[in-house]
Scaffold this motif. Structure first.
Motif, PDB file in Angstrom:
ATOM      1  N   GLY A 225       0.772  -1.229   0.000  1.00 52.17           N
ATOM      2  CA  GLY A 225       0.000   0.000   0.000  1.00 52.17           C
ATOM      3  C   GLY A 225       0.805   1.282   0.000  1.00 52.17           C
ATOM      4  O   GLY A 225       0.233   2.376  -0.121  1.00 52.17           O
ATOM      5  N   ARG A 226       2.124   1.191   0.088  1.00 59.01           N
ATOM      6  CA  ARG A 226       2.917   2.403   0.195  1.00 59.01           C
ATOM      7  C   ARG A 226       3.079   3.105  -1.160  1.00 59.01           C
ATOM      8  O   ARG A 226       3.004   2.484  -2.219  1.00 59.01           O
ATOM      9  CB  ARG A 226       4.297   2.084   0.779  1.00 59.01           C
ATOM     10  CG  ARG A 226       4.263   1.642   2.229  1.00 59.01           C
ATOM     11  CD  ARG A 226       5.633   1.634   2.845  1.00 59.01           C
ATOM     12  NE  ARG A 226       6.245   2.970   2.804  1.00 59.01           N
ATOM     13  CZ  ARG A 226       7.498   3.209   3.162  1.00 59.01           C
ATOM     14  NH1 ARG A 226       8.273   2.217   3.572  1.00 59.01           N
ATOM     15  NH2 ARG A 226       7.977   4.438   3.109  1.00 59.01           N
ATOM     16  N   GLN A 227       3.338   4.388  -1.105  1.00 65.31           N
ATOM     17  CA  GLN A 227       3.508   5.194  -2.310  1.00 65.31           C
ATOM     18  C   GLN A 227       4.920   5.006  -2.860  1.00 65.31           C
ATOM     19  O   GLN A 227       5.891   5.029  -2.113  1.00 65.31           O
ATOM     20  CB  GLN A 227       3.269   6.668  -1.983  1.00 65.31           C
ATOM     21  CG  GLN A 227       3.289   7.588  -3.202  1.00 65.31           C
ATOM     22  CD  GLN A 227       2.980   9.038  -2.830  1.00 65.31           C
ATOM     23  OE1 GLN A 227       2.688   9.329  -1.672  1.00 65.31           O
ATOM     24  NE2 GLN A 227       3.055   9.917  -3.809  1.00 65.31           N
ATOM     25  N   TYR A 228       5.010   4.828  -4.180  1.00 69.39           N
ATOM     26  CA  TYR A 228       6.309   4.638  -4.831  1.00 69.39           C
ATOM     27  C   TYR A 228       6.508   5.663  -5.926  1.00 69.39           C
ATOM     28  O   TYR A 228       5.557   6.242  -6.461  1.00 69.39           O
ATOM     29  CB  TYR A 228       6.430   3.220  -5.410  1.00 69.39           C
ATOM     30  CG  TYR A 228       5.547   2.969  -6.613  1.00 69.39           C
ATOM     31  CD1 TYR A 228       5.973   3.278  -7.906  1.00 69.39           C
ATOM     32  CD2 TYR A 228       4.280   2.419  -6.448  1.00 69.39           C
ATOM     33  CE1 TYR A 228       5.150   3.054  -9.007  1.00 69.39           C
ATOM     34  CE2 TYR A 228       3.450   2.199  -7.545  1.00 69.39           C
ATOM     35  CZ  TYR A 228       3.892   2.524  -8.819  1.00 69.39           C
ATOM     36  OH  TYR A 228       3.085   2.311  -9.907  1.00 69.39           O
ATOM     37  N   GLY A 274       2.602   5.825  -7.901  1.00 67.64           N
ATOM     38  CA  GLY A 274       1.346   5.249  -7.443  1.00 67.64           C
ATOM     39  C   GLY A 274       1.530   4.565  -6.108  1.00 67.64           C
ATOM     40  O   GLY A 274       2.435   4.908  -5.341  1.00 67.64           O
ATOM     41  N   ASN A 275       0.677   3.581  -5.852  1.00 65.81           N
ATOM     42  CA  ASN A 275       0.744   2.837  -4.600  1.00 65.81           C
ATOM     43  C   ASN A 275       0.888   1.354  -4.877  1.00 65.81           C
ATOM     44  O   ASN A 275       0.263   0.814  -5.798  1.00 65.81           O
ATOM     45  CB  ASN A 275      -0.518   3.076  -3.764  1.00 65.81           C
ATOM     46  CG  ASN A 275      -0.616   4.493  -3.251  1.00 65.81           C
ATOM     47  OD1 ASN A 275      -1.132   5.367  -3.937  1.00 65.81           O
ATOM     48  ND2 ASN A 275      -0.093   4.739  -2.064  1.00 65.81           N
ATOM     49  N   LEU A 276       1.709   0.702  -4.101  1.00 65.80           N
ATOM     50  CA  LEU A 276       1.874  -0.744  -4.199  1.00 65.80           C
ATOM     51  C   LEU A 276       0.585  -1.432  -3.777  1.00 65.80           C
ATOM     52  O   LEU A 276      -0.194  -0.903  -2.974  1.00 65.80           O
ATOM     53  CB  LEU A 276       3.022  -1.206  -3.304  1.00 65.80           C
ATOM     54  CG  LEU A 276       4.395  -0.575  -3.579  1.00 65.80           C
ATOM     55  CD1 LEU A 276       5.400  -1.038  -2.523  1.00 65.80           C
ATOM     56  CD2 LEU A 276       4.894  -0.921  -4.966  1.00 65.80           C
ATOM     57  N   HIS A 281       3.379  -4.949  -4.506  1.00 68.97           N
ATOM     58  CA  HIS A 281       3.772  -5.116  -5.900  1.00 68.97           C
ATOM     59  C   HIS A 281       3.128  -4.051  -6.781  1.00 68.97           C
ATOM     60  O   HIS A 281       2.048  -3.545  -6.482  1.00 68.97           O
ATOM     61  CB  HIS A 281       3.350  -6.513  -6.383  1.00 68.97           C
ATOM     62  CG  HIS A 281       3.754  -6.821  -7.780  1.00 68.97           C
ATOM     63  ND1 HIS A 281       2.892  -6.685  -8.849  1.00 68.97           N
ATOM     64  CD2 HIS A 281       4.929  -7.253  -8.307  1.00 68.97           C
ATOM     65  CE1 HIS A 281       3.518  -7.030  -9.968  1.00 68.97           C
ATOM     66  NE2 HIS A 281       4.747  -7.374  -9.666  1.00 68.97           N
ATOM     67  N   ALA A 282       3.809  -3.697  -7.882  1.00 63.00           N
ATOM     68  CA  ALA A 282       3.266  -2.813  -8.912  1.00 63.00           C
ATOM     69  C   ALA A 282       4.007  -3.086 -10.217  1.00 63.00           C
ATOM     70  O   ALA A 282       5.048  -3.748 -10.224  1.00 63.00           O
ATOM     71  CB  ALA A 282       3.408  -1.343  -8.514  1.00 63.00           C
TER      72      ALA A 282
END
Length: 323
Positions: A225-228, A274-276, A281-282
């Motif tokens: 859920g973290r921002q990357y 975006g967000n994982l 994963h993304a």
């Protein structure tokens, strides 16, 4: 801390010099180097093989394990032959168990010994002796276990140390007992664990075609859920940039780095911000635009950071433009 090596009890009048060496190799999936994602479990095995056939096989083995990526938990107790004969109750191991004693995150005295003294004076050990263990050409899994990969990208090692071993003396029949000789310490091969969080489907793109390089971002479930933010550069990865808070981004300054850092999700670098997902994963893509033929030979590197706070940077991956 263990004060003595109890397994020496089975070293009955060993010869002055070792005629056989014990080689040990730490592996995962049969390999001495593996690439894993952050925080993932890694199964390992320590495999032993004697250097020659001058004995009847392994009688006792003991070694320590340390992991540069964190603390270890106790290794497994063997459940099948022949190594079950090296573990209590059939054999003899240190009081904490065949899987070793955890001391400051390291494993001390993993292993055990067969009942070469043919014990009849006490209830344990009570096993018979198996010959031919770890002979040349027949490597033997000595111990298995599972460790947890670090949550930060990098290269880590599972290291074998303080090796001891005995072998059954050639010609022995077990009457009245099995005499043993010391095994010399041969090679000790570590397991290298590379923690990576960014992967690609190809490493070249043709300047005459409008191709794409597809990224798979995997920062581990602990970062779900973290921002990357995925960025790139054409000036290399060394020395890179140390960001506020100490996180090291393996990308050198460039105009492209500034552009991708300030302009996420462009047609050039799609889904770069975006967000994982719930698995950490993304996916993203570098989409090669029309470029002149002279661009052939250019190498671009990409990596991403996690934000709020900025405390994680992936490994860098490259793409080379070819004619």
């Amino acid at each position: 801390m263990i004060s003595s090596r109890l397994l020496f009890l089975l070293s009955l009048c060993p010869a002055a010099a070792a005629a056989t060496d014990l080689n040990l190799s730490a592996q995962s999936g049969g390999q001495n180097k593996v690439v894993v994602t952050p925080g993932s479990p890694v199964s390992y095995a320590v495999v032993g093989e004697l250097s020659n056939g001058a004995s009847l096989g392994l009688a006792m083995v003991s070694f320590d394990l340390s992991f540069s990526g964190g603390s270890l938990t106790q290794a497994d107790t063997p459940a099948s032959q022949p190594m079950a004969n090296f573990a209590a109750p059939l054999g003899l191991n240190n009081p904490a168990g065949y899987g070793g004693t955890v001391v400051a995150g390291n494993l001390v005295q993993v292993g055990g010994a067969q009942n070469t003294i043919l014990n009849v004076f006490a209830p344990l050990p009570m096993g018979s002796v198996v010959t031919g263990v770890a002979q040349p050409g027949s490597p033997q899994v000595i111990a298995t276990g599972t460790l947890t990969a670090p949550t930060q990208v990098g290269t880590y090692t599972l290291t074998i140390d303080n090796v001891m071993g005995n072998v059954i003396r050639s010609g022995e029949t077990g009457v009245p007992f099995w005499a043993v000789d010391p095994a010399g310490v041969g090679s000790k091969t570590s397991l290298t664990i590379e923690v990576a969080a960014l992967f690609v489907d190809k490493d070249t793109l043709t300047v005459s075609a409008l191709g794409s390089q597809h990224f798979s971002l995997d920062a581990g479930v602990g970062n779900a859920g973290r921002q990357y933010l995925l960025m790139g550069t054409f000036t290399g990865t060394v020395p890179g940039i140390t960001l506020a808070g100490g996180t090291h981004l393996p990308l050198n300054p460039s105009v492209y780095l500034n552009f991708t850092g300030r302009n996420p999700n462009t047609p050039l670098l799609s889904n770069s911000g975006g967000n994982l997902d719930a698995s950490g994963h993304a996916t993203a893509s570098f989409n090669l635009p029309h470029v002149p033929a002279s661009a052939a030979g250019l190498v671009l590197d990409h990596a991403y950071i996690l934000m709020k706070p900025i405390d994680f940077a992936s490994n860098a991956v490259e793409v080379t433009l070819v004619p």
